[in-house]
Scaffold this active site. Sequence first.
Site, short mmCIF file in Angstrom:
data_model
loop_
_atom_site.label_atom_id
_atom_site.label_comp_id
_atom_site.label_asym_id
_atom_site.label_seq_id
_atom_site.Cartn_x
_atom_site.Cartn_y
_atom_site.Cartn_z
N PHE A 48 0.82 -1.21 0.00
CA PHE A 48 0.00 0.00 0.00
C PHE A 48 0.86 1.26 0.00
O PHE A 48 0.48 2.28 -0.58
CB PHE A 48 -0.96 0.00 1.20
N GLU A 49 2.01 1.20 0.61
CA GLU A 49 2.90 2.37 0.71
C GLU A 49 3.72 2.63 -0.56
O GLU A 49 4.43 3.63 -0.65
CB GLU A 49 3.83 2.20 1.92
N TYR A 99 4.27 -0.89 -12.85
CA TYR A 99 3.59 -1.70 -11.86
C TYR A 99 4.22 -3.09 -11.80
O TYR A 99 3.98 -3.93 -12.65
CB TYR A 99 2.11 -1.80 -12.26
N ASP A 131 -8.36 -14.68 3.47
CA ASP A 131 -9.76 -14.95 3.75
C ASP A 131 -10.59 -13.70 3.98
O ASP A 131 -11.79 -13.79 4.24
CB ASP A 131 -9.87 -15.85 5.00
N THR A 132 -9.96 -12.52 3.92
CA THR A 132 -10.68 -11.27 4.17
C THR A 132 -10.58 -10.37 2.93
O THR A 132 -9.76 -10.62 2.05
CB THR A 132 -10.08 -10.53 5.38
N HIS A 146 -9.17 -7.64 2.65
CA HIS A 146 -7.95 -6.83 2.70
C HIS A 146 -7.20 -6.86 1.37
O HIS A 146 -6.72 -5.82 0.89
CB HIS A 146 -7.06 -7.35 3.84
N CYS A 150 4.05 -7.58 -3.34
CA CYS A 150 3.42 -8.89 -3.47
C CYS A 150 2.26 -8.97 -2.49
O CYS A 150 2.46 -8.84 -1.27
CB CYS A 150 4.43 -9.99 -3.19
N VAL A 151 1.07 -9.17 -3.04
CA VAL A 151 -0.13 -9.31 -2.22
C VAL A 151 -0.73 -10.69 -2.52
O VAL A 151 -1.01 -11.01 -3.68
CB VAL A 151 -1.16 -8.21 -2.52
N VAL A 152 -0.90 -11.48 -1.47
CA VAL A 152 -1.45 -12.83 -1.61
C VAL A 152 -2.86 -12.83 -1.02
O VAL A 152 -3.07 -12.39 0.11
CB VAL A 152 -0.55 -13.87 -0.91
#
Length: 148
Positions: A54-55, A110, A82-83, A85, A77-79
């Site tokens: 996010f930063e 990107y 279960d939410t 987020h 890297c975003v994995v």
Amino acid sequence: MPSKEMVANQRYGIVVADWNNHITYALLDGAIDALKSNGVKEENIVVQHVPGTFELTYGAKFQISRLHLDAVIVIGCVVRGDTPHFDYICQGVTNGVAQINAEGVAPVVYGVLTTNNMEQAEERAGGRLGNKGYEAGIVALRMANLGR
């Protein structure tokens, strides 16, 4: 691809998220390798670390406004979990990078992996699907020299 002579004196920034660093640091290595192997001098590559994906937007904006770079690569890297987020982070950084690009000062590339699981991230960070950081480095070279 631009010639090595064209990029010899260009400056590139890389903002890398420290979250999931076993992935992001492999992507960082790939991006640096792409830049250097195509003629960018190591001293003309500025790497800055931020806590998470996010930063990255703030880091890219900071680099562009203060360091006079030809292009910036954001690496994260975003994995999926279960939410929701995952969705908020991905949407936020995507919109932020798009907004900075729309300002037209310097291109922001990107280099963020958004995967369903860690295995998919590993496959894209030097695994069987290559290194997406290297690909981001090539994109940065091409975008910095767009129209030249």
